[in-house]
Design a protein around this motif. Sequence first.
Motif: not given
Length: 575
Positions: A289-305
Amino acid sequence: MAKADALPARLWTGIAVAAVLLALVLRLYGLDLRSISHPEVYVPGIPLPLEHSVPPPRLTWADTLWMHYHDEPHPMGWYLAMFAWTKVTGISEWALRLPGAVIGAASVWLVFLLGRRVFGSAAGALAAVLLALHGFHVFWSQAARMYVPGAFLGLLSTLLLLAFVYDGRRRMLTGAGYVLSVAATATCVEFVWPLLGIQILWATLVLPARGDFRWSDVLRARMAGMHPAILLQMLAVMISAPELLHSVYRARAGAVEQTGLAFLREYLSFGFLFVTDPDAIPPMALSAPVAAALLVAVLGLVAGGIRAPARAPRPAPAGAALPGWLPVAVAAAAAAVMVWLALIALHRNAALLVVAAGPVLALWLPALSRAADHVLSRSVALTRWREATAGPRLLAVLVGVAAPLILFVLSAKVEILANRAFLLFVPALLVLVAGAVTAIPLSWPRHVVAAALIGLFAASLPWSFARPGSPRDHKALVAGMQASYRPDDLVFVLDKRWEEAPLFYYLPAARFVFGDYAEALRRDPQARVWLVTWPWEDMPVITDERREALAGYARVDHVEALRASAELFVPPGNP
């Protein structure tokens, strides 16, 4: 531009300087605590038992050149530099690891410069803080390996390419620096080639050619009309090509572990911030669950970047082209060196002679780039896309996202995945993340997200420091032996086994026995004997000819460390 850039630029520069100092402290902290690993013993200058150690000792320049060309798959440049370094500083753990720690801290300043050029000073400062606290980067900065120096040089090449394209000043200096930094990267890490390929792609997309195009120009390798940056990339390919030949010469199967989608997930999770480490006991890994949450957060930030407002400067005037004789001369010189290297190789000579044609073929790179530019310019949609996306941010996206994805796809056919090698792409990924955060329009959410990221990255430091530097803790084993160890003791080890090499580093004057163990006991019947073995979880006791030779000897001491065991035996009748 990001709202955060409304603050004085000096403030962000000061934060970046503080981040560099913090990075240096973190990378020097506990620099000598972890055991020297087997790969670190490949640093030249370490005395090792001749004809028994893997790697062999390399105490002279000639031995270093011979071994690292003929027997070592990694590029030679870092090893040659470390040979010179150890001649001056010695071979203590601090001496071996200090270059990586200092270069790792210097990388923080470079990522600030990249972030500032792409998104602005605020993003650059945040990216610098994130890299300073990046546990995975700290871990490899504390190892005597080539990956952090290679990542530093790759980041430097990206910055110099951007400076050459967008700044009108000191172009001769930045151009020469770009070519040399690419060549230096090639002498450290194999992934210089995807990095350079991405840089060439970016230059082709961002720097349209001038003048009319004819398909016959491709056959003639015509360079007129091409931006000088692409011509410099051609020279970079030529000068770096000898290391490509060396990679082909020493290529081997099974050099890395393939980990499938988990590898991609961990890269996208802030560049292996909480990397899985199977060498630890128990293995270190985030829960699902923690790994999945981390991945979702990063994908959102990278898309924002990728979508965030970014700086979009116009390229500086192209300036003068290279002298016409220079590419031909460089290609001829590089090809001649490569032919010589191919002829002195111990095998694969025919294949290497084919590779030696690379510098000559590179003469066609500008013409092929121009042909691609011609095709792209015929499409209105592609032309609009180029105009909308051209700029430094596109290069950050290509380096931080596209290159790793391409390599991941290629790994289905070629074994190339090694998380430490992907350090080359992590800074660009962090710049995209920082750009997304600093583009948040409201002040308090921006500050909350930035603080949360900094806290998350700081939490990766204990994770990093808890990781073992090697699957086996040779240092702790030898430290445990010291209470009972005597200089005249025999030490039974296996011959030409890579697991033994760090033991030679920590016990350089020991009386090692590499074979004919029973005969060694007959020659010295009163000697005490250390039996050093490297057990695993599924094989806690190693039984081989060494233990059989010690039948009748009494075990009087037993030292254990991580996957390491040293048992002290005394002859029958001895106390």
